[in-house]
Write a protein that holds these residues in place. Structure first.
Motif, PDB file in Angstrom:
ATOM      1  N   ARG A   1       0.860  -1.174   0.000  1.00  0.00           N
ATOM      2  CA  ARG A   1       0.000   0.000   0.000  1.00  0.00           C
ATOM      3  C   ARG A   1       0.899   1.227   0.000  1.00  0.00           C
ATOM      4  O   ARG A   1       1.765   1.365   0.857  1.00  0.00           O
ATOM      5  N   ILE A   2       0.700   2.078  -0.981  1.00  0.00           N
ATOM      6  CA  ILE A   2       1.541   3.267  -1.090  1.00  0.00           C
ATOM      7  C   ILE A   2       0.659   4.500  -1.255  1.00  0.00           C
ATOM      8  O   ILE A   2      -0.266   4.501  -2.074  1.00  0.00           O
ATOM      9  N   GLU A   3       0.943   5.488  -0.458  1.00  0.00           N
ATOM     10  CA  GLU A   3       0.198   6.745  -0.568  1.00  0.00           C
ATOM     11  C   GLU A   3       1.149   7.808  -1.086  1.00  0.00           C
ATOM     12  O   GLU A   3       2.276   7.914  -0.612  1.00  0.00           O
ATOM     13  N   ARG A   4       0.678   8.560  -2.079  1.00  0.00           N
ATOM     14  CA  ARG A   4       1.507   9.602  -2.667  1.00  0.00           C
ATOM     15  C   ARG A   4       0.667  10.835  -2.906  1.00  0.00           C
ATOM     16  O   ARG A   4      -0.537  10.750  -3.117  1.00  0.00           O
ATOM     17  N   SER A   5       1.338  11.959  -2.931  1.00  0.00           N
ATOM     18  CA  SER A   5       0.665  13.197  -3.307  1.00  0.00           C
ATOM     19  C   SER A   5       1.382  13.768  -4.522  1.00  0.00           C
ATOM     20  O   SER A   5       2.607  13.867  -4.531  1.00  0.00           O
TER      21      SER A   5
ATOM     22  N   ARG B   1     -11.712   6.156  -8.515  1.00  0.00           N
ATOM     23  CA  ARG B   1     -11.272   4.806  -8.157  1.00  0.00           C
ATOM     24  C   ARG B   1     -11.143   3.921  -9.389  1.00  0.00           C
ATOM     25  O   ARG B   1     -12.027   3.880 -10.237  1.00  0.00           O
TER      26      ARG B   1
ATOM     27  N   GLU C   1      -6.863   4.730  -5.651  1.00  0.00           N
ATOM     28  CA  GLU C   1      -7.878   5.661  -5.182  1.00  0.00           C
ATOM     29  C   GLU C   1      -7.329   7.072  -5.228  1.00  0.00           C
ATOM     30  O   GLU C   1      -6.220   7.332  -4.751  1.00  0.00           O
TER      31      GLU C   1
ATOM     32  N   LYS D   1      -4.100  13.309  -4.076  1.00  0.00           N
ATOM     33  CA  LYS D   1      -3.652  12.233  -3.189  1.00  0.00           C
ATOM     34  C   LYS D   1      -4.003  10.902  -3.845  1.00  0.00           C
ATOM     35  O   LYS D   1      -5.133  10.700  -4.294  1.00  0.00           O
TER      36      LYS D   1
ATOM     37  N   VAL E   1      -3.784   6.680  -3.420  1.00  0.00           N
ATOM     38  CA  VAL E   1      -3.489   5.498  -2.610  1.00  0.00           C
ATOM     39  C   VAL E   1      -3.556   4.283  -3.528  1.00  0.00           C
ATOM     40  O   VAL E   1      -4.592   4.006  -4.135  1.00  0.00           O
TER      41      VAL E   1
ATOM     42  N   THR F   1      -2.994   0.218  -3.857  1.00  0.00           N
ATOM     43  CA  THR F   1      -2.863  -1.038  -3.126  1.00  0.00           C
ATOM     44  C   THR F   1      -2.750  -2.172  -4.125  1.00  0.00           C
ATOM     45  O   THR F   1      -3.574  -2.289  -5.038  1.00  0.00           O
TER      46      THR F   1
ATOM     47  N   ARG G   1       7.727  -3.008  -2.644  1.00  0.00           N
ATOM     48  CA  ARG G   1       7.441  -1.595  -2.441  1.00  0.00           C
ATOM     49  C   ARG G   1       8.385  -0.700  -3.264  1.00  0.00           C
ATOM     50  O   ARG G   1       7.925   0.236  -3.923  1.00  0.00           O
TER      51      ARG G   1
END
Lengths: 166, 118
Positions: A12-16, A87, A122, A131, A133, A135, B90
């Motif tokens: 799971r990676i969150e980026r802006s 999404r 997402e 933003k 996200v 997965t 990752r």
């Protein structure tokens, strides 16, 4: 109990990003944009076919240079959820160039097991930025043989668990 | 739990072969002799033995001491280390999103003309 383990087997990676949400959407859904960033360094994406609607299929070719010459890997999948600028969910499996999924037996596995992973993206606009996200449940199929043997590993781990949890 | 990188590499290398995975899958059902393991494959016993040795080196297979049969058994411990595989991938995704960021930067002048800063 075993169901809870699924969440462990995911990246799971969150980026802006400093870009509007519709442009980030295009990064994933426009073949030309997708090909510009998706491949690992030293690889190209000569084919990216995307029928971006629920039930639509995708076919992506990744070409890598190896000491033995170029090597192509093909991935296919189906769009599961498509909400523009919000999404995107699609599956991914190793395939041949016609999009025929490699089955467990093609990969020399004893059981007929699905070899599919799921990518979920997402998007949300936050203060003029986007933003994102991402997965990936299951194992990213992007290194030589990765999809095959890592899926096999999942299968194996499940069996081992079944035998050690007695 | 700390992961020994070298050991992990060895485990991955051992697993990166369909014959060896099949052997492990068979051993997950119970211990077996080399002959039994060789049965499903069109391979010579020495070839199979070589695969089993690779699995032994990776610590995935242990062999009994009974001289005649020396049955092979699965040792699942290295697999538990590998089960953190997701974290290994990752960096691949991070690399992709770095490239997406760079690519977005390249696109920007086309989208918003006059915003070149440097």
């Amino acid at each position: 109990m075993a169901d809870d383990n699924d969440s462990q087997d995911a990246v799971r990676i969150e980026r802006s990003f400093d870009a509007p949400v519709d442009l980030i959407w295009q990064m994933w859904t426009d073949p030309e944009h997708f090909a510009a960033w998706y491949g690992p360094d030293g690889s190209t994406i000569p084919v990216a076919r995307m029928d971006v609607r629920v039930g639509g299929t995708r076919l992506v070719c990744m070409e890598m240079q190896t000491p033995n010459g170029p090597m192509q890997m093909w991935f296919t999948g189906e769009y599961r959820d498509v909400i523009e600028n919000e999404r995107l969910v699609y599956t991914e499996s190793m395939s041949d160039e016609n999009g025929n999924v490699m089955t467990a037996s093609d990969l020399n596995m004893p059981d007929d097991h699905p070899t599919t992973t799921e990518v979920r993206v997402e998007l949300e606009e936050v203060g003029g930025r986007t933003k994102m996200v991402m997965t990936h449940a299951g194992i990213p199929a992007d290194s030589p043989g990765a999809a095959g043997w890592t899926m096999a590993l999942d299968e194996l781990a499940a069996r081992v668990e079944a035998h050690t949890n007695r | 739990m700390t992961i020994d990188d070298d050991r992990l590499s060895e485990t991955f290398a051992a697993l990166a072969n369909s014959t060896r995975r099949s052997i492990l899958a068979r051993l997950a059902r119970g211990a077996a002799t080399v002959n039994e393991l060789a049965e499903p494959f069109e391979m010579t016993l020495p070839a199979i033995s070589k695969h089993i040795k690779a699995l032994e080196r990776a610590g995935l297979v242990v062999r009994g001491q009974r001289a005649q049969y020396r049955p092979c058994a699965l040792d699942a411990a290295p697999l538990e280390e590998v089960s953190t595989w997701a974290e290994q991938y990752r960096p691949v995704w991070e690399g992709r999103f770095d490239r997406m960021d760079d690519y977005l930067r390249q696109l920007r002048p086309q989208r918003k003309t006059g915003e070149h800063d440097g």
